[in-house]
Design a protein around this motif. Structure first.
Motif, PDB file in Angstrom:
ATOM      1  N   UNK A  33     -13.056  28.217  11.133  1.00 25.13           N
ATOM      2  CA  UNK A  33     -12.101  28.938  10.281  1.00 25.13           C
ATOM      3  C   UNK A  33     -12.355  30.439  10.321  1.00 25.13           C
ATOM      4  N   UNK A  34     -13.634  30.854  10.319  1.00 27.68           N
ATOM      5  CA  UNK A  34     -13.963  32.284  10.427  1.00 27.68           C
ATOM      6  C   UNK A  34     -13.371  32.863  11.708  1.00 27.68           C
ATOM      7  N   UNK A  35     -13.592  32.154  12.811  1.00 34.16           N
ATOM      8  CA  UNK A  35     -13.145  32.645  14.116  1.00 34.16           C
ATOM      9  C   UNK A  35     -11.625  32.733  14.166  1.00 34.16           C
ATOM     10  N   UNK A  36     -10.934  31.664  13.771  1.00 33.10           N
ATOM     11  CA  UNK A  36      -9.463  31.689  13.870  1.00 33.10           C
ATOM     12  C   UNK A  36      -8.865  32.724  12.923  1.00 33.10           C
ATOM     13  N   UNK A  37      -9.432  32.870  11.737  1.00 29.85           N
ATOM     14  CA  UNK A  37      -8.925  33.883  10.802  1.00 29.85           C
ATOM     15  C   UNK A  37      -9.136  35.287  11.357  1.00 29.85           C
ATOM     16  N   UNK A  38     -10.333  35.567  11.858  1.00 30.60           N
ATOM     17  CA  UNK A  38     -10.648  36.893  12.394  1.00 30.60           C
ATOM     18  C   UNK A  38      -9.776  37.202  13.610  1.00 30.60           C
ATOM     19  N   UNK A  49     -10.351  32.887  23.012  1.00 32.56           N
ATOM     20  CA  UNK A  49     -10.432  32.576  21.586  1.00 32.56           C
ATOM     21  C   UNK A  49      -9.295  31.681  21.089  1.00 32.56           C
ATOM     22  N   UNK A  50      -8.226  31.524  21.885  1.00 32.08           N
ATOM     23  CA  UNK A  50      -7.038  30.837  21.370  1.00 32.08           C
ATOM     24  C   UNK A  50      -6.629  29.604  22.164  1.00 32.08           C
ATOM     25  N   UNK A  51      -7.317  29.297  23.270  1.00 32.81           N
ATOM     26  CA  UNK A  51      -6.851  28.227  24.142  1.00 32.81           C
ATOM     27  C   UNK A  51      -8.008  27.288  24.498  1.00 32.81           C
ATOM     28  N   UNK A  52      -8.058  26.147  23.812  1.00 29.69           N
ATOM     29  CA  UNK A  52      -9.131  25.171  24.029  1.00 29.69           C
ATOM     30  C   UNK A  52      -9.115  24.636  25.452  1.00 29.69           C
ATOM     31  N   UNK A  53      -7.939  24.363  25.991  1.00 31.86           N
ATOM     32  CA  UNK A  53      -7.844  23.822  27.349  1.00 31.86           C
ATOM     33  C   UNK A  53      -8.360  24.818  28.384  1.00 31.86           C
ATOM     34  N   UNK A  66     -17.361  33.072  19.356  1.00 37.14           N
ATOM     35  CA  UNK A  66     -16.959  34.042  18.340  1.00 37.14           C
ATOM     36  C   UNK A  66     -16.861  35.424  18.972  1.00 37.14           C
ATOM     37  N   UNK A  67     -15.839  36.210  18.635  1.00 39.54           N
ATOM     38  CA  UNK A  67     -15.806  37.593  19.130  1.00 39.54           C
ATOM     39  C   UNK A  67     -17.027  38.377  18.641  1.00 39.54           C
ATOM     40  N   UNK A  68     -17.537  39.241  19.492  1.00 36.69           N
ATOM     41  CA  UNK A  68     -18.667  40.091  19.093  1.00 36.69           C
ATOM     42  C   UNK A  68     -18.357  40.912  17.855  1.00 36.69           C
ATOM     43  N   UNK A  69     -17.102  41.335  17.708  1.00 38.13           N
ATOM     44  CA  UNK A  69     -16.719  42.128  16.538  1.00 38.13           C
ATOM     45  C   UNK A  69     -16.861  41.316  15.247  1.00 38.13           C
ATOM     46  N   UNK A  70     -16.621  40.012  15.321  1.00 41.83           N
ATOM     47  CA  UNK A  70     -16.820  39.148  14.150  1.00 41.83           C
ATOM     48  C   UNK A  70     -18.300  39.024  13.830  1.00 41.83           C
ATOM     49  N   UNK A 102     -24.010  34.685  23.352  1.00 38.99           N
ATOM     50  CA  UNK A 102     -22.854  34.215  22.595  1.00 38.99           C
ATOM     51  C   UNK A 102     -23.225  33.611  21.250  1.00 38.99           C
ATOM     52  N   UNK A 103     -22.270  33.684  20.330  1.00 43.67           N
ATOM     53  CA  UNK A 103     -22.347  32.980  19.054  1.00 43.67           C
ATOM     54  C   UNK A 103     -21.156  32.040  19.023  1.00 43.67           C
ATOM     55  N   UNK A 104     -21.431  30.775  18.779  1.00 38.12           N
ATOM     56  CA  UNK A 104     -20.403  29.742  18.775  1.00 38.12           C
ATOM     57  C   UNK A 104     -20.118  29.296  17.336  1.00 38.12           C
ATOM     58  N   UNK A 105     -18.956  28.689  17.131  1.00 37.77           N
ATOM     59  CA  UNK A 105     -18.677  28.048  15.852  1.00 37.77           C
ATOM     60  C   UNK A 105     -19.801  27.052  15.578  1.00 37.77           C
ATOM     61  N   UNK A 106     -20.323  27.083  14.374  1.00 35.80           N
ATOM     62  CA  UNK A 106     -21.438  26.212  14.000  1.00 35.80           C
ATOM     63  C   UNK A 106     -22.791  26.884  14.083  1.00 35.80           C
TER      64      UNK A 106
END
Length: 157
Positions: A33-38, A49-53, A66-70, A102-106
């Protein structure tokens, strides 16, 4: 007559900081949720950041990065809440910003701050404080290092 209670959680005045002091924060987990909101708020519509496939089939970076800016934003929130609550006046810039991994969700990040310089500002009652902030994930791996310069309040006279 009862005296006013002491407010806990106030940050440091610049005179309370010494070169070499080190502080660490609690951790915070970066969520999907943090990633998608940011990403949505910032307009970072990059496919990474927007395309799982795309991440599954074409990207060398798997998972949900996660974006570095986040990461910087969350690290700054952790650092400010720990050291500059009510006493930080301005973020004046970065002398360095190095993304190390990298920083990943979770993932859960925390920040270790080392005071690099402290000096009185020309105004006299304020000070300039530079720290080196090392951001680590839950495995202790360094994922980012940056050196912010802040304008800090001085002790009340």
């Amino acid at each position: 007559m009862t005296s006013a209670p002491i407010r806990l959680g106030r940050g440091f005045y610049w005179q309370e900081l010494t070169v070499g002091d080190r502080y660490s924060t609690y951790g915070r987990t970066i969520t999907s949720a943090d990633i998608s909101t940011f990403v949505g708020l910032a307009g970072m519509i990059e496919v990474l950041f927007t395309n799982v496939e795309y991440r599954k089939t074409e990207s060398t970076l798997k998972g949900e990065p996660s974006p570095g800016a986040l990461v910087l934003s969350v690290a700054e929130a952790l650092a400010l809440n720990a050291t500059a609550q009510e006493t930080g006046l301005a973020f004046l810039g970065l002398s360095t910003l190095d993304i190390k991994g990298p920083v990943q969700a979770g993932d859960t990040i925390d920040v270790e701050m080392e005071v690099l310089s402290v000096r009185q500002e020309s105004n006299g009652d304020r000070g300039l404080v530079r720290t080196r902030n090392t951001v680590r994930n839950q495995e202790g791996k360094t994922v980012m290092v940056y050196e912010p310069l802040r304008l800090m309040m001085g002790r009340p006279q």
